[in-house]
Write a protein that holds these residues in place. Structure first.
Motif, PDB file in Angstrom:
ATOM      1  N   SER A   5       0.825  -1.212   0.000  1.00 31.06           N
ATOM      2  CA  SER A   5       0.000   0.000   0.000  1.00 31.06           C
ATOM      3  C   SER A   5       0.857   1.259   0.000  1.00 31.06           C
ATOM      4  O   SER A   5       0.431   2.297  -0.489  1.00 31.06           O
ATOM      5  N   GLN A  41      -2.227  -4.729   2.842  1.00 33.44           N
ATOM      6  CA  GLN A  41      -2.720  -3.697   3.741  1.00 33.44           C
ATOM      7  C   GLN A  41      -1.593  -3.109   4.577  1.00 33.44           C
ATOM      8  O   GLN A  41      -0.686  -3.823   5.012  1.00 33.44           O
ATOM      9  N   ASP A  42      -1.676  -1.829   4.846  1.00 38.29           N
ATOM     10  CA  ASP A  42      -0.712  -1.169   5.713  1.00 38.29           C
ATOM     11  C   ASP A  42      -0.895  -1.641   7.154  1.00 38.29           C
ATOM     12  O   ASP A  42       0.040  -1.674   7.928  1.00 38.29           O
ATOM     13  N   THR A  43      -2.106  -1.994   7.484  1.00 44.32           N
ATOM     14  CA  THR A  43      -2.423  -2.453   8.844  1.00 44.32           C
ATOM     15  C   THR A  43      -2.922  -3.891   8.793  1.00 44.32           C
ATOM     16  O   THR A  43      -3.967  -4.221   9.343  1.00 44.32           O
ATOM     17  N   ALA A  44      -2.168  -4.761   8.133  1.00 44.01           N
ATOM     18  CA  ALA A  44      -2.591  -6.145   7.957  1.00 44.01           C
ATOM     19  C   ALA A  44      -2.805  -6.847   9.288  1.00 44.01           C
ATOM     20  O   ALA A  44      -3.714  -7.667   9.419  1.00 44.01           O
ATOM     21  N   ALA A  47      -6.282  -6.088  10.508  1.00 47.20           N
ATOM     22  CA  ALA A  47      -7.290  -6.830   9.749  1.00 47.20           C
ATOM     23  C   ALA A  47      -7.293  -8.294  10.166  1.00 47.20           C
ATOM     24  O   ALA A  47      -8.349  -8.910  10.322  1.00 47.20           O
TER      25      ALA A  47
END
Length: 81
Positions: A5, A41-44, A47
């Motif tokens: 990302s 995702q940057d915040t995998a 998630a």
């Protein structure tokens, strides 16, 4: 094909996305029943935590409670930036 990302957050992110999608299509990564193209995702980790049901809510532990010795068996700290 995976693209981070961060690459899409650049000033030329739209062009990066278009190029990576074209490469994925040209190399057959996109076909019926298979999507071989994804954006990481940057915040995998967030998630993933939500996927397994780890979410703050009624009855959740506070940070102070989680870091009190003996409360949890394992606690993985988030990577600092």
């Amino acid at each position: 094909m995976l693209v981070g990302s961060g690459a899409l957050a650049r000033h030329d992110g739209a062009a990066v996305l278009a190029l990576t999608a074209k490469i994925a299509a040209d190399f057959g990564a996109l076909k019926d029943g298979w999507n071989g193209f994804a954006v990481l995702q940057d915040t995998a980790s967030r998630a993933g935590a939500l996927d397994i049901g780890f979410a703050a809510g009624a009855g959740s532990l506070s940070l102070a409670q989680m870091t009190t010795f003996g409360t949890l068996d394992v606690l993985f700290p988030a990577r600092s930036r």
